[in-house]
Motif scaffolding. Structure first.
Motif, mmCIF file in Angstrom:
data_model
loop_
_atom_site.group_PDB
_atom_site.id
_atom_site.type_symbol
_atom_site.label_atom_id
_atom_site.label_comp_id
_atom_site.label_asym_id
_atom_site.label_seq_id
_atom_site.Cartn_x
_atom_site.Cartn_y
_atom_site.Cartn_z
ATOM 1 N N ILE C 27 30.248 54.622 55.763
ATOM 2 C CA ILE C 27 29.554 54.918 54.939
ATOM 3 C C ILE C 27 28.931 56.385 55.001
ATOM 4 O O ILE C 27 28.896 57.290 54.290
ATOM 5 C CB ILE C 27 28.372 54.050 54.360
ATOM 6 N N ARG C 28 28.279 56.609 56.467
ATOM 7 C CA ARG C 28 27.945 57.917 56.727
ATOM 8 C C ARG C 28 29.105 58.826 56.721
ATOM 9 O O ARG C 28 28.584 59.995 56.085
ATOM 10 C CB ARG C 28 27.515 57.484 58.394
ATOM 11 N N ALA C 29 30.436 58.711 56.740
ATOM 12 C CA ALA C 29 31.135 59.509 56.753
ATOM 13 C C ALA C 29 31.166 60.125 55.331
ATOM 14 O O ALA C 29 31.578 61.482 55.232
ATOM 15 C CB ALA C 29 32.715 59.187 57.012
ATOM 16 N N HIS C 30 30.730 59.527 54.345
ATOM 17 C CA HIS C 30 30.607 60.036 52.871
ATOM 18 C C HIS C 30 29.453 60.568 52.536
ATOM 19 O O HIS C 30 29.337 61.305 51.887
ATOM 20 C CB HIS C 30 31.139 59.106 51.834
ATOM 21 N N VAL C 31 28.276 59.819 53.059
ATOM 22 C CA VAL C 31 26.983 60.159 52.609
ATOM 23 C C VAL C 31 26.042 61.152 53.541
ATOM 24 O O VAL C 31 25.161 61.775 53.122
ATOM 25 C CB VAL C 31 26.219 58.907 52.046
ATOM 26 N N GLY C 32 26.784 61.420 54.810
ATOM 27 C CA GLY C 32 26.076 62.278 55.604
ATOM 28 C C GLY C 32 25.708 61.716 56.833
ATOM 29 O O GLY C 32 25.015 60.601 56.934
#
Lengths: 244, 201, 201
Positions: C27-32
């Motif tokens: 998820i972090r890869a997409h939201v930061g």
């Protein structure tokens, strides 16, 4: 073939996955916790089942008969006066059988509870048409100069002798130079600079090569007494003339 | 929970799981013919207003989609530092020392085959470029290093690369455990190829 | 809208758009990379509690799915995925409750040989994977369950396997040999205690 409402089970050989499975089904008919089942009664149930099956001339797989023989032995051992020398004792054997039944029963029940859960794709559903995600990874490669030279050292150490790729170079061989200088020298009467023996228009590395080869050729011809060489001082122009 | 809430939940789940946008009639087929689906859709629309998911009407069909302003999150370019594999660094070293050099020549020097992916990785890194063809049968492509290669490795020119004698003096030509080396090779070649594949992810 | 709300929306959109359950890192890869994704997931969990769509955790991954009580509205006409045989169900249960476990250990519990196909079917379904070898003679392969197993059966972790605590407490996940020794000890203890009692009399 269905017995009266007694504890005997319907003879359905296809339904059992081996003797332990059958024993568990029989044990359950005792309607007590498996920890409290009577092994002796269970043995009786099993032997009766096998007996009935044979009376019906049903083919029993070998492992059912092996189990029957073993249970018959267990039964007599449990009933007969105990021989203290005998290990394992029949009580131990009975306990082991009961432990195995408990474990199989536990897994059977666990499996049933597992497949009865709310299962994804049957009871719960993911989104029908997800847009999908994409992570486009771009590598930013890193390597240090040490890695590079160490790698080259490693290859060199590993694969000696190294194959050298020699780019094709335009050279004048010594043989060519000797031939050329001896040919030209005959036509020269005066001292001529060594450069004048080089092919016309020779440039770059070819010229250097021709110069070097011609110089060595001159030395060789001088050794043979066919050429004289003159030079005023170190690094001064070099002059050649045919020997008198 | 009120019956209204129940219906809203039902419509929400049906729209979520559906593989295509649904009309009010199609939704009714799932949640019951008597249901006030329009009312439920209106409630859902309010519920999702301003959220990461939106209820959208296209013609007379309804579906959920991610909020348009967040579409950029769904595709992400990510730059990550990656270490060059052993096959990669060795191939680069050979190109640097022998350039211009063909793949067959690299393999002859390395003593191990290299996968297509290995050179691709070096080109992707911007350190290696095609440098014409060798005029021999098959006219194989030759490779050479780039200006970016010199910059990355802090070299003024290729002549700054230490020569074989320097390497010897530095102990970098000491014999190594050959068996170990070769065992490592094949795995890395494989890893290179896998890397190339996952690049597409 | 607060930055927190923005992040919650972003995580919502990403999870909603994903084709598979996502880990926090994914998820972090997409939201930061800096985002407090766990906090956003907690907020989303609350937001969706009791709704027609639920946020669930399976293993270390998260996804949205329809609420289980709405299954009757959503069951599709499509035939249900191939039904597992009894042997398949039991084998799966044994692997899940005992993992990692070898084929011989599975067979010891079931009292019959398992056919090669039984484990294949479980692997094909994506519920079971090879999990190393047991360091005993013959180095037999061990099996364990996958993240897909947790996802399919709606388990947040293996600790959520139905009744696993009771089975553990009752010693029913111990091998027969161990259980046998324990039983012996218990009996001896009991005998000891009776003796003690009779001594006092």
């Amino acid at each position: 073939m269905d017995a009266d409402a007694s504890d005997t089970l319907k003879i359905e050989l296809d339904g059992w996955e081996g003797p332990l499975d059958l024993l568990l089904a029989l044990a359950r008919t005792q309607k007590v916790d498996l920890r409290q089942i009577s092994i002796l009664q269970l043995v009786e149930q099993y032997l009766a089942f096998v007996h009935e099956a044979r009376a019906l001339r049903l083919e029993l797989a070998a492992d059912y008969l092996v189990m029957a023989a073993w249970l018959a032995y267990l039964k007599s051992a449990l009933l007969l006066p105990r021989n203290p020398e005998e290990t394992p004792s029949p009580e131990e054997l009975a306990l082991r059988l009961q432990l195995r039944l408990e474990r199989l029963n536990a897994m059977r029940e666990a499996g049933a509870r597992l497949v009865a859960r709310d299962r994804l794709g049957r009871d719960t559903f993911l989104r029908g048409v997800p847009e999908g995600l994409r992570v486009v990874r771009k590598g930013r490669y890193q390597a240090e100069i040490y890695d590079l030279i160490a790698a080259y050292g490693r290859i060199s150490a590993r694969t000696r002798p190294v194959m050298h790729v020699v780019a094709q170079r335009d050279v004048m061989t010594l043989e060519e130079a000797i031939e050329r200088v001896s040919e030209l020298i005959g036509a020269r009467i005066e001292w001529s600079s060594i450069e004048s023996f080089l092919p016309e228009g020779a440039t770059g590395t070819y010229r250097k090569s021709a110069l070097a080869s011609s110089f060595v050729a001159a030395l060789e011809l001088a050794r043979q007494g066919r050429v004289e060489i003159r030079q005023k001082s170190a690094f001064a122009p070099l002059y050649l003339k045919a020997s008198a | 929970m009120t019956p209204q809430d129940d219906l809203t939940r039902a419509v929400e789940a049906v729209l979520f799981a559906s593989e295509h946008p649904l009309s009010v009639d199609e939704i009714r087929a799932h949640v019951g013919q008597e249901a006030d689906v329009r009312d439920a859709l209106a409630r859902l629309g309010e519920l999702y207003a301003g959220r990461g998911i939106e209820l959208v009407r296209r013609g007379d069909r309804w579906h959920f989609q991610t909020a348009a302003d967040l579409a950029h999150l769904l595709r992400r370019d990510r730059e990550e530092a990656r270490k060059l594999s052993r096959a990669g660094i060795e191939t680069l070293a050979i190109i640097a020392y022998h350039e211009p050099v063909t793949r067959a020549e690299i393999e002859a020097i390395r003593g191990v085959q290299i996968s297509k992916g290995t050179i691709d990785v070096l080109m992707e890194a911007g350190w290696v470029r095609p440098a014409g063809r060798r005029e021999v049968p098959g006219r194989p492509l030759m490779y050479a290093t780039t200006a970016g290669f010199l910059t990355h490795f802090g070299l003024a020119s290729r002549r700054d690369l230490p020569g074989i004698d320097d390497l010897k003096a530095a102990g970098l030509l000491d014999p190594v455990d050959l068996a170990f080396e070769m065992a490592g090779e094949r795995e890395e070649e494989a890893a290179d190829q896998i890397e190339t594949v996952t690049d597409d992810e």
